[in-house]
Design a protein around this motif. Structure first.
Motif, short mmCIF file in Angstrom:
data_model
loop_
_atom_site.label_atom_id
_atom_site.label_comp_id
_atom_site.label_asym_id
_atom_site.label_seq_id
_atom_site.Cartn_x
_atom_site.Cartn_y
_atom_site.Cartn_z
N ASN A 12 0.92 -1.21 -0.20
CA ASN A 12 0.08 -0.04 0.02
C ASN A 12 0.89 1.16 -0.05
O ASN A 12 1.47 1.47 1.04
CB ASN A 12 -0.87 -0.02 1.27
CG ASN A 12 -1.83 0.93 1.04
OD1 ASN A 12 -2.50 1.33 -0.05
ND2 ASN A 12 -2.64 1.64 2.35
N ALA A 13 0.85 1.80 -1.22
CA ALA A 13 2.19 2.98 -1.16
C ALA A 13 1.09 4.25 -1.36
O ALA A 13 -0.02 4.28 -2.19
CB ALA A 13 2.71 2.92 -2.52
N GLU A 14 1.25 5.25 -0.74
CA GLU A 14 0.50 6.53 -0.45
C GLU A 14 1.47 7.65 -1.27
O GLU A 14 2.64 7.92 -1.08
CB GLU A 14 -0.08 6.86 0.73
CG GLU A 14 -0.93 6.00 1.35
CD GLU A 14 -1.48 6.61 2.58
OE1 GLU A 14 -1.94 7.70 2.57
OE2 GLU A 14 -2.16 5.71 3.31
N TYR A 15 0.72 8.33 -2.04
CA TYR A 15 1.18 9.49 -2.82
C TYR A 15 -0.04 10.49 -2.91
O TYR A 15 -0.86 10.33 -3.60
CB TYR A 15 1.79 9.21 -4.24
CG TYR A 15 2.12 10.35 -4.82
CD1 TYR A 15 1.33 10.94 -5.81
CD2 TYR A 15 3.38 11.08 -4.59
CE1 TYR A 15 1.72 12.30 -6.47
CE2 TYR A 15 3.54 12.23 -5.11
CZ TYR A 15 2.86 12.81 -6.06
OH TYR A 15 3.06 13.84 -6.61
N GLY A 16 0.16 11.67 -2.16
CA GLY A 16 -0.87 12.73 -2.15
C GLY A 16 -0.23 14.06 -2.44
O GLY A 16 -0.48 14.95 -2.31
N GLY A 17 1.11 13.91 -2.83
CA GLY A 17 2.02 15.03 -2.99
C GLY A 17 2.93 14.95 -1.83
O GLY A 17 3.00 14.11 -0.60
N LEU A 18 3.87 15.91 -1.79
CA LEU A 18 5.09 15.85 -1.07
C LEU A 18 4.29 16.30 0.27
O LEU A 18 4.71 15.93 1.41
CB LEU A 18 5.80 17.05 -1.33
CG LEU A 18 7.42 17.27 -0.77
CD1 LEU A 18 7.92 15.82 -0.75
CD2 LEU A 18 8.20 18.17 -1.54
N VAL A 46 14.96 17.93 -0.76
CA VAL A 46 16.54 17.82 -0.05
C VAL A 46 16.24 17.65 1.44
O VAL A 46 17.41 17.13 1.95
CB VAL A 46 17.23 18.91 -0.50
CG1 VAL A 46 17.02 20.34 0.04
CG2 VAL A 46 18.80 18.70 -0.46
N TRP A 47 15.52 18.23 1.81
CA TRP A 47 15.25 18.13 3.54
C TRP A 47 14.71 16.88 3.93
O TRP A 47 14.52 16.66 5.12
CB TRP A 47 14.42 19.34 3.92
CG TRP A 47 13.24 19.34 3.06
CD1 TRP A 47 12.91 20.17 2.17
CD2 TRP A 47 12.03 18.79 3.40
NE1 TRP A 47 11.87 19.84 1.64
CE2 TRP A 47 10.85 19.42 2.57
CE3 TRP A 47 11.53 17.69 4.49
CZ2 TRP A 47 9.70 18.71 2.27
CZ3 TRP A 47 10.19 17.36 4.29
CH2 TRP A 47 9.38 17.62 3.12
N ARG A 53 15.28 10.88 9.02
CA ARG A 53 16.19 10.34 10.18
C ARG A 53 15.77 10.88 11.59
O ARG A 53 15.83 9.89 12.51
CB ARG A 53 17.87 10.93 9.80
CG ARG A 53 18.67 10.18 9.13
CD ARG A 53 19.94 10.57 9.11
NE ARG A 53 20.08 12.21 8.61
CZ ARG A 53 20.04 12.46 7.40
NH1 ARG A 53 20.02 11.74 6.52
NH2 ARG A 53 20.12 13.87 7.25
N LYS A 54 15.36 12.16 11.57
CA LYS A 54 14.77 12.58 12.80
C LYS A 54 13.69 11.76 13.15
O LYS A 54 13.57 11.48 14.56
CB LYS A 54 14.42 13.99 12.68
CG LYS A 54 13.71 14.83 13.88
CD LYS A 54 13.14 16.08 13.64
CE LYS A 54 12.48 16.69 14.77
NZ LYS A 54 11.99 17.85 14.54
#
Length: 119
Positions: A12-18, A46-47, A53-54
């Motif tokens: 289940n891959a979600e893509y609704g924009g960044l 880039v962030w 990681r955070k």
């Protein structure tokens, strides 16, 4: 509009924009974040590795936003978040996550020190 696709492989891959993927990472709902290498302008993503990681979410960088777009049945996708898999595919996802964690998340300091040619 959010696109949540249950693929034939059970992912289940979600893509609704960044912004949507960012929200999934911040809520710790993403199990794996996949970032395209050819996003233009690069400042859009880039962030994202730093945020992953955070929040202790595994991430990887793959070749081609067109390939990511195929996963969610779009023309292109800069970022994907894998949120769930079928029970029988849990083991495959865990193997992928452990490999990605070793090669991206855990090697951050090593990669950061060598970036830019070591001048």
């Amino acid at each position: 509009p959010t696109s949540s696709n249950s693929l034939s492989s059970g992912i289940n891959a979600e893509y609704g924009g960044l912004n949507h993927v960012t929200a999934l990472v911040e809520k710790k709902k993403a199990q794996l974040v996949v970032i395209a290498h050819d996003v233009d302008p690069i400042e859009l993503v880039v962030w994202m590795p730093a945020l992953c990681r955070k929040m202790n979410i595994p991430y990887c960088i793959v070749k081609g936003k067109a390939r990511l777009g195929q996963v969610v049945h779009k023309k292109t996708a800069a970022v994907l978040a894998i949120t769930s898999v079928k029970a029988e595919d849990k083991n495959a996802l865990n193997n992928l996550v452990s490999s990605v964690t070793t090669n991206y998340n855990d090697r951050f300091e090593e990669i950061r020190k060598t970036w830019g040619g070591g001048l």
